[in-house]
Enzyme design. Structure first.
Site, PDB file in Angstrom:
ATOM      1  N   ALA A  41       0.208 100.109 -42.081  1.00 32.35           N
ATOM      2  CA  ALA A  41       0.961 100.869 -41.562  1.00 32.35           C
ATOM      3  C   ALA A  41       0.793 102.192 -40.523  1.00 32.35           C
ATOM      4  O   ALA A  41      -0.539 102.135 -39.789  1.00 32.35           O
ATOM      5  CB  ALA A  41      -0.388 102.010 -42.664  1.00 32.35           C
ATOM      6  N   GLY A  46      -6.549 101.343 -37.290  1.00 34.69           N
ATOM      7  CA  GLY A  46      -6.048 100.001 -37.118  1.00 34.69           C
ATOM      8  C   GLY A  46      -5.376  99.473 -36.659  1.00 34.69           C
ATOM      9  O   GLY A  46      -4.985  98.886 -35.132  1.00 34.69           O
ATOM     10  N   CYS A  47      -4.197 100.280 -37.494  1.00 37.71           N
ATOM     11  CA  CYS A  47      -2.471  99.723 -36.089  1.00 37.71           C
ATOM     12  C   CYS A  47      -2.370 100.860 -35.651  1.00 37.71           C
ATOM     13  O   CYS A  47      -1.376 100.144 -34.689  1.00 37.71           O
ATOM     14  CB  CYS A  47      -1.640 100.176 -37.577  1.00 37.71           C
ATOM     15  SG  CYS A  47      -1.943  99.060 -39.326  1.00 37.71           S
ATOM     16  N   THR A  48      -2.654 101.682 -35.313  1.00 36.85           N
ATOM     17  CA  THR A  48      -2.535 102.256 -34.029  1.00 36.85           C
ATOM     18  C   THR A  48      -3.299 101.547 -32.965  1.00 36.85           C
ATOM     19  O   THR A  48      -2.945 101.608 -31.573  1.00 36.85           O
ATOM     20  CB  THR A  48      -3.549 103.936 -33.982  1.00 36.85           C
ATOM     21  OG1 THR A  48      -2.412 104.746 -34.940  1.00 36.85           O
ATOM     22  CG2 THR A  48      -3.612 104.667 -32.887  1.00 36.85           C
ATOM     23  N   ALA A  51      -0.866  98.885 -32.050  1.00 41.93           N
ATOM     24  CA  ALA A  51      -0.317  99.043 -31.630  1.00 41.93           C
ATOM     25  C   ALA A  51      -0.290  99.601 -29.839  1.00 41.93           C
ATOM     26  O   ALA A  51       0.357  99.248 -29.179  1.00 41.93           O
ATOM     27  CB  ALA A  51       0.851 100.836 -32.381  1.00 41.93           C
TER      28      ALA A  51
END
Length: 162
Positions: A41, A46-48, A51
């Protein structure tokens, strides 16, 4: 769930809408090495982190001959905000129906705090110049994954001067 990909097999073709308003296909990277990472998401902590780690490592990845593509089940509008907010400089693709994640075995059963559900499995697939899987990593960690991938691929890390 689809069987996990293994090195040497042909990577499944895909063509998905991207955050820039166009379409990105695996065929766009023909003759190149490409790192395809699946994340659950956009704009979550975590995804930030993951990325931004790819963004900050892009110079060393590119100098080693790798392109980077991120894929999530998020709609394009959310990906546009993610790119703008975090200055992400590689394609982010929207896989809302999970078809590509399923083809790459990055969608399936997950467990969280004892609860079992279907969702995106954080995964990274490295595809070689001939379109074959070179590396397939599943259930990777958001933090530290890019550094580990660079070690696995024997890429000297350098932080982009931004």
């Amino acid at each position: 769930m689809t069987e996990r990909l293994v090195p040497g097999e042909l990577a499944p073709a895909f063509s998905l809408p991207n955050a820039a308003g166009g379409t990105t296909s695996l065929a766009d990277f023909a003759g190149q090495q490409v790192i395809v990472f699946f994340y659950p998401a956009a704009m979550t902590p975590g995804c930030t982190k993951q990325a931004c780690d790819f963004r900050d490592s892009l110079a060393s990845l590119k100098s080693a001959g790798y392109a980077v593509v991120g894929i999530s089940p998020d709609p394009v509008a959310k990906l546009e905000k993610f790119v703008a907010r975090d200055a992400l400089s590689y394609p982010l693709l929207s896989d809302e129906d999970h078809a590509v994640a399923l083809a790459y075995a990055a969608w399936g059963e997950k467990k969280n705090y004892g609860k079992v559900y279907e969702g995106l499995i954080r995964s990274t697939i490295v595809i070689d110049e001939t379109g074959k899987v070179a590396v397939a990593q599943y259930n990777v960690r958001a933090t530290g994954h890019v550094a580990k991938l660079q070690r696995d691929l024997k890429i000297e890390p350098k932080i982009d001067a931004a």
